[in-house]
Design a protein around this motif. Structure first.
Motif, short mmCIF file in Angstrom:
data_model
loop_
_atom_site.label_atom_id
_atom_site.label_comp_id
_atom_site.label_asym_id
_atom_site.label_seq_id
_atom_site.Cartn_x
_atom_site.Cartn_y
_atom_site.Cartn_z
N ALA B 141 9.36 1.41 17.06
CA ALA B 141 10.47 0.48 16.77
C ALA B 141 9.97 -0.80 16.10
O ALA B 141 10.75 -1.52 15.49
CB ALA B 141 11.22 0.15 18.06
N GLU B 142 8.67 -1.06 16.21
CA GLU B 142 8.10 -2.26 15.56
C GLU B 142 7.36 -1.91 14.27
O GLU B 142 6.74 -2.77 13.66
CB GLU B 142 7.12 -2.95 16.52
N LYS B 166 10.12 2.40 11.35
CA LYS B 166 11.34 1.90 11.99
C LYS B 166 12.54 2.79 11.68
O LYS B 166 13.50 2.85 12.44
CB LYS B 166 11.64 0.47 11.53
N ASP B 167 12.48 3.46 10.52
CA ASP B 167 13.57 4.38 10.15
C ASP B 167 13.76 5.47 11.21
O ASP B 167 14.83 6.07 11.30
CB ASP B 167 13.28 5.08 8.81
N CYS B 169 14.19 5.24 14.17
CA CYS B 169 15.20 4.86 15.17
C CYS B 169 16.58 5.39 14.78
O CYS B 169 17.46 5.55 15.62
CB CYS B 169 15.31 3.34 15.29
N LEU B 170 16.79 5.65 13.49
CA LEU B 170 18.11 6.09 13.01
C LEU B 170 18.43 7.49 13.51
O LEU B 170 17.52 8.31 13.69
CB LEU B 170 18.11 6.13 11.47
N PRO B 204 18.13 9.99 17.70
CA PRO B 204 17.20 9.31 16.77
C PRO B 204 16.19 10.28 16.16
O PRO B 204 15.70 11.20 16.83
CB PRO B 204 16.50 8.29 17.67
N SER B 415 19.95 5.37 19.41
CA SER B 415 19.32 4.57 18.34
C SER B 415 19.24 3.08 18.65
O SER B 415 18.21 2.44 18.41
CB SER B 415 20.09 4.77 17.03
N GLU B 416 20.33 2.54 19.16
CA GLU B 416 20.38 1.09 19.37
C GLU B 416 19.29 0.66 20.36
O GLU B 416 18.57 -0.31 20.11
CB GLU B 416 21.76 0.77 19.94
N TYR B 418 16.68 2.44 21.27
CA TYR B 418 15.38 2.81 20.70
C TYR B 418 14.90 1.67 19.79
O TYR B 418 13.77 1.18 19.91
CB TYR B 418 15.49 4.13 19.93
N ALA B 419 15.81 1.24 18.89
CA ALA B 419 15.45 0.21 17.92
C ALA B 419 15.17 -1.13 18.61
O ALA B 419 14.41 -1.95 18.12
CB ALA B 419 16.56 0.05 16.88
#
Lengths: 510, 462
Positions: B141-142, B166-167, B169-170, B204, B415-416, B418-419
């Motif tokens: 996520a980072e 980071k993608d 996470c989508l 995700p 996703s939320e 996760y991100a």
């Protein structure tokens, strides 16, 4: 500023080769012309499309009536005269004929062609040359008579061969030469380009076809058939023609038996003294004339009396190897389980299997047409629209798959290579595809069938009687010169000539 | 850490048993594995039927299951099961061949496009998404990667910065569209959604790709798969037998208390003292989205930060039926039903598995999902009826249901969360309360990913 002028001399419905030829010729004579095209590009099926970054020919196999630069035939000359500068490439051979037991590539030029047939069927040289000479005589007569009509006695005097053969079918005339069947078979392949079996095909049509193609060879534009469409449209606009795309003409406005304009789907009413329609007479007389009460019964009888001819089914592929690597040696291959044109013509009524197919490998006439190490290969059959009209929506995908698979399998067997293992891109066109993209009546690209009962000579003589509505002309495969991109140009010119004659106070379209 | 550390491992599934194995290999022999059930294996459950074993849980592995391969070597067993094979049916029960261009030339353009996109996707994963396939989710996520990469026998620690990660996470569908490879979902969906891991519009991409990394997916495509004659449960039974301290079965944990640097575990009424605890059982704390599953908070002295994070965990509801058929109704092979792998067909039969080629005297297992982020959960009995009806449509009606399992399956976060760094927050808590978190949620819900995570956990902290 208004979108349209208050009035035009001529409105042309349809911006494909026929309509653009009309427009060019009229503009050349200083007439104000508006072309309305329903698609967003000119050309109708004289077009191309892009898949995977490769531009792919949609329809053209080969152009007739072009001729070498120093000795242009009528279409080539017209385009030159109009300043439409096409980069023509000559197709190296006439065709490769593939029938059971025969594989031969024949080249244009009467003597070459006759010699090559003689090599396969010895002792036929003189007779084949005689057939071709007769074809050429008839061809010359037709070209002259289409420009200078004359009385029947004069015709008999000056164009004896034409008059004597005009009443006979191709089969009847060819039979008089007593050629062995094997040699006759090798004269048959091009029949599909006019789309009627030899028992029904007027010899006149066969003669013109053979003289033009075999005598002078065939050509293709380097940048595909769309090069013609684009350059003709560009040239027409440079000559003052107004071309509007995405304008679908719904109605042809008629008052007191005379055309006075059109109305588009957008609701514009546009006025003109003359209208040239590339839309089929069938469509015009049954749904476009407004009011329909202006359509004489004779017009309906005329369209009902004519038989619609052929449409097309094509599998167009980009393959992942060069033609050489795949063993494709000829630009054009005609392949049949026999050369029996009448039987094949009957088969075309069905939904397959089709036992007469024609293939084009574009790279063999146009080497750079696809990236190195690939080639463009199309397989076409030309089914009759009456068969394809019966396909129900729920069966369409299945039928489309079956026919495509049959054509691909047949040619895979021929080359000994499963073409499906080499496909980079594939597009399959059916009569429905053509109808959908061009609005062509039933997807019929061949116009009305040439038959002994609906003979070109008879059509020429009744042409004047077929002017049911004053000021309305037709241009397209449904007209005198018939199907094909070359004839489309000639048909367009003929429509323009009729309009010009009428404007000058003579001829039919007063 | 002191080799005599007393370690309690909660759960005798692949994660717990392999944690034991790796601890033992590293010289930690003072570990205890507690298993609630009367068997080991967790979601590797292979009951007996007429002298053979069938699969209610995990069925297969692929050659890139390196941790499972470790276990096999440790026990001296191998993947000796029946060759897997499958065909495809549409929702009407007709046999189709979606990937065979010669069966339907009209599909060729889409298949060609798909082929090109797979190639492109393979390249993107190697370059743009370098580091995507490491076990676990640390740093993703980072935009970082940190872990072990394994190619064949070579396993090496890698780490680095890659903001593109980071993608991951989508949701996978959005991820594919963003990269212009939307058609690859046609291939990835087979071993994903039908195996109970949810739908591409909700899960995700990180989960999808950590399990179905490029190599693994290609193994599925080529049917280059492993099975075990005695079932996947047998792997863990064997491991359990080879461990110095086999799992203690029927261990009902009533309480776990962490205080004074010790962990007190109440098992079947007795309090036991440990130094550390590794939790491979569900970390889940019930929320509205997963009622019914026993929560960690029911037996753990859950801390505030644990409660906050673990209440974000969501589950799939994945149902398995084992059915008998009349001999004449027996399927000739396993079938995938792609038409039913979309949220609109929630609750329908997605795949059914015929294990043995040589007999009709075996059970067929069926698989269906009945939960989706934006849909109403379908009640168990309704779903069961739908699946039995679907078997009729498939022309393979069941005559009898011999076993059924409604599994709380594939724990994951959306996703939320996760991100927002859910994994890094949990990873930062490792050992904070003398507790290590392992099991499915920490990597992915398949036996290899969980075993691999246990291996790394041991390497990192012991």
């Amino acid at each position: 500023m208004k979108f349209y002028k208050d009035h035009y001399d001529v409105i042309v419905i349809g911006g494909a080769l026929a309509g653009l030829s009309s427009a060019l010729m009229l503009a050349d004579k200083g007439k104000s012309v508006l072309v309305l095209e329903r698609h967003n590009l000119p050309g109708g099926i004289a077009t191309s499309f892009v898949r995977g970054g490769i531009e792919i020919e949609a329809a053209l196999h080969e152009m007739m009536s072009i001729g070498e630069k120093s000795n242009r035939l009528k279409v080539g000359k017209f385009l030159d005269d109009m300043g439409v500068d096409i980069d023509w490439l000559k197709v190296p051979e006439a065709y490769h004929a593939s029938f059971p037991g025969v594989e031969v590539t024949l080249h244009p030029g009467f003597e070459t062609f006759a010699k090559e047939i003689d090599a396969v069927v010895p002792g036929t040289y003189d007779k084949v040359l005689a057939v071709l000479s007769l074809c050429h005589t008839v061809f010359d007569s037709v070209n002259e008579l289409s420009i200078h009509p004359m009385s029947k006695p004069m015709m008999l005097l000056k164009h004896e061969a034409f008059v004597k053969t005009a009443g006979y079918s191709t089969k009847e005339v060819l039979d008089t030469f007593r050629l062995p069947k094997a040699a006759l078979d090798l004269l048959a392949p091009y029949w599909i380009y006019v789309g009627t079996g030899f028992s029904e095909l007027p010899f006149t049509i066969f003669a013109v076809l053979m003289a033009d193609y075999i005598g002078y060879g065939s050509y293709i534009p380097k940048k595909l058939s769309h090069e013609m469409s684009l350059k003709m449209a560009e040239r027409a606009e440079a000559m003052g023609v107004q071309i509007e795309y995405r304008q679908h003409v719904e109605k042809i406005l008629v008052r007191g038996g005379r055309v006075y304009g059109v109305r588009t789907a957008r609701g514009d009413e546009i006025y003109a003294d003359y209208v040239i329609s590339a839309a089929y007479p069938n469509k015009v007389y049954t749904s476009m004339i407004e009011p329909l009460s202006e359509v004489p019964e004779k017009a309906i009888k005329m369209v009902n009396g004519r038989r619609l001819s052929l449409s097309a089914f094509s599998v167009i592929m980009i393959l992942d190897k060069s033609a050489e690597e795949l063993g494709i040696k000829d630009y054009s291959i005609f392949r049949g389980d026999s050369a029996d044109t009448d039987k094949h013509y009957d088969d075309l009524k069905t939904l397959g299997p089709y036992k007469y197919i024609t293939c084009i490998c574009h790279n063999l006439a146009n080497p750079g047409v696809t990236p190195e190490g690939t080639c463009s290969f199309s397989i076409t059959t030309l089914p009759r629209v009456d068969g394809w009209k019966t396909v129900r929506a729920e069966d369409y995908d299945r039928v489309k798959h079956e026919v495509a698979k049959q054509l691909i399998d047949d040619m895979s067997e021929y080359f000994g290579v499963d073409l499906l293992d080499h496909v980079l891109e594939i597009v399959i066109e059916t009569p429905m595809t053509i109808a959908h993209y061009t609005g062509m009546w039933n997807g019929c690209i061949y116009g009305y069938a040439h038959t002994m009962s609906d003979h070109i000579v008879a059509r020429l003589q009744t042409a004047e009687e077929e002017h049911f509505i004053e000021g309305l002309e037709f241009a397209g495969a449904h007209q005198i010169s018939g199907d094909g991109m070359g004839p489309a140009v000639t048909n367009g010119r003929k429509a323009a000539k009729n309009v010009l004659d009428a404007m000058a106070g003579k001829g039919a379209a007063k | 850490m002191d080799k005599n550390t007393r370690i309690c491992i909660i759960g005798g599934g692949p994660a717990g048993l392999s944690a034991g194995m790796y601890l033992e290999k590293k010289g930690y022999e003072n570990y205890t594995i507690l298993e609630r059930l009367d068997r080991v294996g967790g979601k590797c459950w292979s009951p007996h039927y007429n002298g053979r074993r069938y699969e209610m849980g995990a069925i297969m592995g692929v050659p890139s299951y390196y941790a499972v391969h470790d276990v096999e070597e440790f026990c001296g067993i191998t993947h000796d099961g029946p060759q897997l094979n499958r065909n495809y049916k549409n929702a009407k029960g007709e046999v189709i061949e979606p990937f065979e261009p010669k069966k339907n030339v009209l599909k060729i353009p889409r298949l060609l496009k798909m082929k090109n996109q797979i190639k492109k996707f393979g390249e993107l994963l190697e370059t743009k998404y370098k580091g995507y396939d490491l076990n676990g989710h640390r740093g993703v996520a980072e935009g970082r990667y940190d872990g072990f990469s394994q190619q064949n026998a070579k396993r090496e620690r890698v780490s680095g910065v890659n903001p593109n990660l980071k993608d991951l996470c989508l949701p996978f569908k959005v991820f594919c569209e963003k990269n212009g490879v939307e058609l690859i979902q046609d291939v990835w969906i087979g071993p994903y959604t039908s195996f109970g891991y949810g739908y591409f519009d909700e899960i995700p991409a990180a989960y999808v790709l950590k399990y179905l990394d490029f190599q693994t997916t290609m193994n599925f495509v080529k049917v280059n798969l492993w099975t075990w004659k005695n079932g996947t449960q047998y792997i863990w039974e064997q491991l359990n037998e080879h461990l110095k301290n086999p799992a203690r079965l029927n261990s009902n944990i009533e309480k776990v208390e962490r205080r004074d640097g010790k962990v007190f575990v109440t098992v079947n009424g007795e309090v036991e003292e440990y130094d550390k605890v590794i939790v491979t059982a569900p970390l889940h704390i019930p929320n509205k989205r997963a009622d019914g599953q026993r929560g960690m908070d029911e037996y753990f002295d859950v801390r505030e930060d644990e409660a906050k994070l673990f209440s974000k965990i969501d589950y799939e509801r994945y149902d398995v039926l084992a059915v008998e058929t009349k001999p004449e109704d027996h399927p000739e092979i396993s079938y995938y039903v792609f038409d039913n792998m979309v949220p609109e067909k929630l609750g329908h039969l997605m795949v059914y598995y015929r294990r043995w080629k040589d007999t009709k005297d075996q059970v067929i297992t069926t698989y269906s999902l009945r939960k989706h982020k934006d849909s109403k959960e379908i009640p168990y009995e309704t779903c069961k009826k739908m699946v039995l009806d679907d078997l009729k449509t498939m022309h393979n009606p069941a005559s009898n249901v011999v076993n059924e399992w409604s599994v709380y399956y594939f724990p994951h976060v959306f996703s939320e969360d996760y991100a927002a760094g859910w994994y890094d927050k949990v990873e930062a808590m490792q050992d904070k309360y003398d507790t290590f978190y392992a099991g499915e949620i920490m990597s992915f819900g398949d036996m290899d990913e969980t075993a691999e995570y246990s291996r790394e956990l041991v390497e990192r902290f012991f």
